[in-house]
Design an enzyme around this catalytic site. Structure first.
Site, mmCIF file in Angstrom:
data_model
loop_
_atom_site.group_PDB
_atom_site.id
_atom_site.type_symbol
_atom_site.label_atom_id
_atom_site.label_comp_id
_atom_site.label_asym_id
_atom_site.label_seq_id
_atom_site.Cartn_x
_atom_site.Cartn_y
_atom_site.Cartn_z
ATOM 1 N N GLU A 111 31.310 53.075 14.063
ATOM 2 C CA GLU A 111 31.316 54.272 13.212
ATOM 3 C C GLU A 111 32.505 55.140 13.633
ATOM 4 O OE1 GLU A 111 27.581 56.523 13.228
ATOM 5 O OE2 GLU A 111 28.692 58.338 12.771
ATOM 6 N N ARG A 163 27.360 56.806 5.853
ATOM 7 C CA ARG A 163 28.545 57.162 6.650
ATOM 8 C C ARG A 163 29.842 56.846 5.882
ATOM 9 N NH1 ARG A 163 24.693 58.823 9.064
ATOM 10 N NH2 ARG A 163 24.354 58.820 11.318
ATOM 11 N N SER A 213 26.604 58.116 17.903
ATOM 12 C CA SER A 213 26.451 56.674 17.663
ATOM 13 C C SER A 213 27.834 56.038 17.604
ATOM 14 C CB SER A 213 25.765 56.421 16.324
ATOM 15 O OG SER A 213 24.484 56.977 16.305
HETATM 16 N N1 EPU Z 1 16.175 51.870 19.782
HETATM 17 C C1 EPU Z 1 16.122 50.953 20.811
HETATM 18 N N2 EPU Z 1 16.860 51.202 21.950
HETATM 19 C C2 EPU Z 1 17.615 52.339 22.076
HETATM 20 C C3 EPU Z 1 17.643 53.271 21.039
HETATM 21 C C4 EPU Z 1 16.906 53.018 19.878
HETATM 22 O O1 EPU Z 1 15.457 49.914 20.723
HETATM 23 O O2 EPU Z 1 18.260 52.476 23.127
HETATM 24 C C5 EPU Z 1 15.419 51.612 18.561
HETATM 25 C C6 EPU Z 1 14.426 52.738 18.313
HETATM 26 O O3 EPU Z 1 13.195 52.480 18.899
HETATM 27 C C7 EPU Z 1 14.304 52.770 16.806
HETATM 28 C C8 EPU Z 1 15.669 52.271 16.337
HETATM 29 O O4 EPU Z 1 16.297 51.637 17.442
HETATM 30 O O5 EPU Z 1 13.361 51.855 16.368
HETATM 31 C C9 EPU Z 1 16.526 53.378 15.773
HETATM 32 O O6 EPU Z 1 16.796 54.353 16.780
HETATM 33 P P1 EPU Z 1 16.985 55.915 16.446
HETATM 34 O O7 EPU Z 1 15.864 56.405 15.602
HETATM 35 O O8 EPU Z 1 17.251 56.603 17.737
HETATM 36 O O9 EPU Z 1 18.239 56.015 15.484
HETATM 37 P P2 EPU Z 1 19.582 55.164 15.358
HETATM 38 O O10 EPU Z 1 19.462 54.251 14.182
HETATM 39 O O11 EPU Z 1 19.970 54.579 16.652
HETATM 40 C C10 EPU Z 1 20.640 56.881 13.649
HETATM 41 C C11 EPU Z 1 21.936 57.572 13.473
HETATM 42 C C12 EPU Z 1 22.043 58.787 14.391
HETATM 43 C C13 EPU Z 1 20.893 59.733 14.046
HETATM 44 C C14 EPU Z 1 19.587 58.979 14.245
HETATM 45 C C15 EPU Z 1 18.389 59.824 13.839
HETATM 46 C C16 EPU Z 1 23.565 55.869 12.850
HETATM 47 C C17 EPU Z 1 24.737 55.052 13.259
HETATM 48 N N3 EPU Z 1 23.037 56.654 13.772
HETATM 49 O O12 EPU Z 1 20.614 56.360 14.974
HETATM 50 O O13 EPU Z 1 23.275 59.453 14.098
HETATM 51 O O14 EPU Z 1 20.926 60.886 14.883
HETATM 52 O O15 EPU Z 1 19.558 57.790 13.402
HETATM 53 O O16 EPU Z 1 18.353 59.981 12.469
HETATM 54 O O17 EPU Z 1 23.148 55.778 11.686
HETATM 55 C C18 EPU Z 1 25.555 59.563 14.785
HETATM 56 O O18 EPU Z 1 25.834 59.083 13.685
HETATM 57 O O19 EPU Z 1 26.430 59.893 15.638
HETATM 58 C C19 EPU Z 1 24.150 59.750 15.130
HETATM 59 C C20 EPU Z 1 23.752 60.167 16.342
#
Ligand code: EPU
Length: 336
Positions: free
Chosen positions: A332, A163, A236
């Protein structure tokens, strides 16, 4: 053409749906228009260039000029046996470009389907999802500065990180992205390793195609992320923090189920969503600002929220994550 508006509502220009105004709002159609605006001294400080406002939180009215690109070109620059080089204007809606690539059989953008925002901002922010970052398909980025000087940055010069890009650094604050050149593959090369993509693809018989992968990504995103048209949000809200391996080892002893991704030998990334969820925030709200009930990393405007209410909620979340895990998380989303 240049269009200028005074005392202009930004409600439809920020996906959080915060009801604020800009003193002036200026939209331009071409690089020549933008150069004219910049060199004629019509853009004075404070000014802010926005895309579709999908990564912004307005804390109040913006007492200055808000600039918006309407550069809408998509131009095939070069085609080889394996690849295409395509120049795309900063004002093209990112997901329209993804749809265009899928229609033309160009590989590389499909995992980034249904991300809100515009092409210029995608290159500033290095948007990423489902194992792909936009830097993976960027060839170069064209810019203009406040004196009207144009400069093209190669992929390396963009200094991309998670990012992050050179365009977010303070010394680049006078640099505006005008178009992005993408290098896309004409040969099938899918990235299906992340999360449930491969599993979801089972619903579609036969070999995966660009269209089925796009559909799967759209479906996954729609199931987790609120549609800004229905519920104001900026995706996010926080970035996933990176901690020293020694700290990770202490944490994993206490929370063996904690998800994590190795960055390198020294650093480990921890999902902020998981920590926020463990602090009990999912589905909670303070006033009109809330935490999405399906993704704890997404803050929402439950209706009529002020930017300051969302910022106050974010501060509470940051504090509780620090108190519980001793990990600092950072937005972010850019506060204006
Ligand atoms: N998780 C939880 N609780 C929740 C949501 C997620 O425990 O409410 C856990 C999930 O089980 C998983 C981990 O957290 O183990 C990661 O969750 P997820 O795969 O949904 O991805 P994220 O790290 O929360 C990132 C990006 C998103 C992108 C997704 C998918 C960032 C800040 N965010 O989210 O990007 O869509 O991966 O690749 O890096 C954005 O930047 O606006 C965005 C949506």
């Amino acid at each position: 053409m240049i269009r200028e508006y005074n005392n202009y509502s930004l409600l439809l220009h920020n996906t959080f749906g915060i009801d604020v105004k800009a003193t002036r709002f200026v939209e331009y159609d071409t690089v020549d228009d933008l150069r004219e605006l910049l060199t004629s001294g019509r853009i004075a400080d404070p000014w802010l260039h926005i895309g579709s406002g999908s990564n912004l939180l307005f804390l109040g009215d913006f007492n200055g000029v808000v600039l918006h690109s309407h550069i809408h070109l998509i131009e095939l620059l070069e085609e080889t046996t394996d690849a295409v080089f395509v120049r795309v204007g900063s004002g093209v809606v990112w997901d329209d470009f993804v749809a265009y690539c899928v229609e033309h059989g160009w590989y590389g953008t499909e995992n980034l389907s249904w991300i809100p925002g515009e092409v210029g901002a995608s290159a500033v922010q290095n948007i990423g999802a489902y194992g792909v970052e936009v830097k993976d398909i960027i060839h170069s980025v064209a810019t203009i500065d406040m004196n009207g000087n144009e400069q093209v940055y190669s992929l390396q010069e963009c200094r991309y990180g998670y990012r992050h890009s050179i365009f977010k650094e303070p010394e680049m604050k006078n640099c505006i992205v005008t178009s992005v050149c993408f290098e896309l593959s004409k040969k099938a090369c899918f990235n299906l390793g992340y999360g449930s993509i491969a599993e979801e693809l089972q619903k579609y018989p036969g070999e995966p195609t660009l269209a089925t992968i796009r559909q799967v990504i759209v479906d996954i995103r729609k199931s987790k992320l609120p549609d800004p048209e229905v519920m104001g949000n900026a995706g996010s809200f926080f970035m996933n923090p990176v901690v020293k391996r020694t700290q990770y080892e202490t944490l994993i002893q206490k929370y063996p189920e904690m998800p994590h991704y190795d960055v390198n030998e020294e650093w480990v990334k921890i999902p902020a969503a998981w920590m926020i969820d463990r602090c009990g925030w999912k589905g909670r709200a303070i006033g009109a600002a809330g935490v999405h009930d399906k993704q704890a990393l997404v803050l929402i405007n439950k209706g009529g929220a002020k930017g300051r209410e969302v910022a106050a909620l974010a501060q509470e979340i940051k504090k509780s994550v620090f108190d519980k895990f001793a990990v600092a998380i950072f937005p972010e989303v850019k506060f204006v």
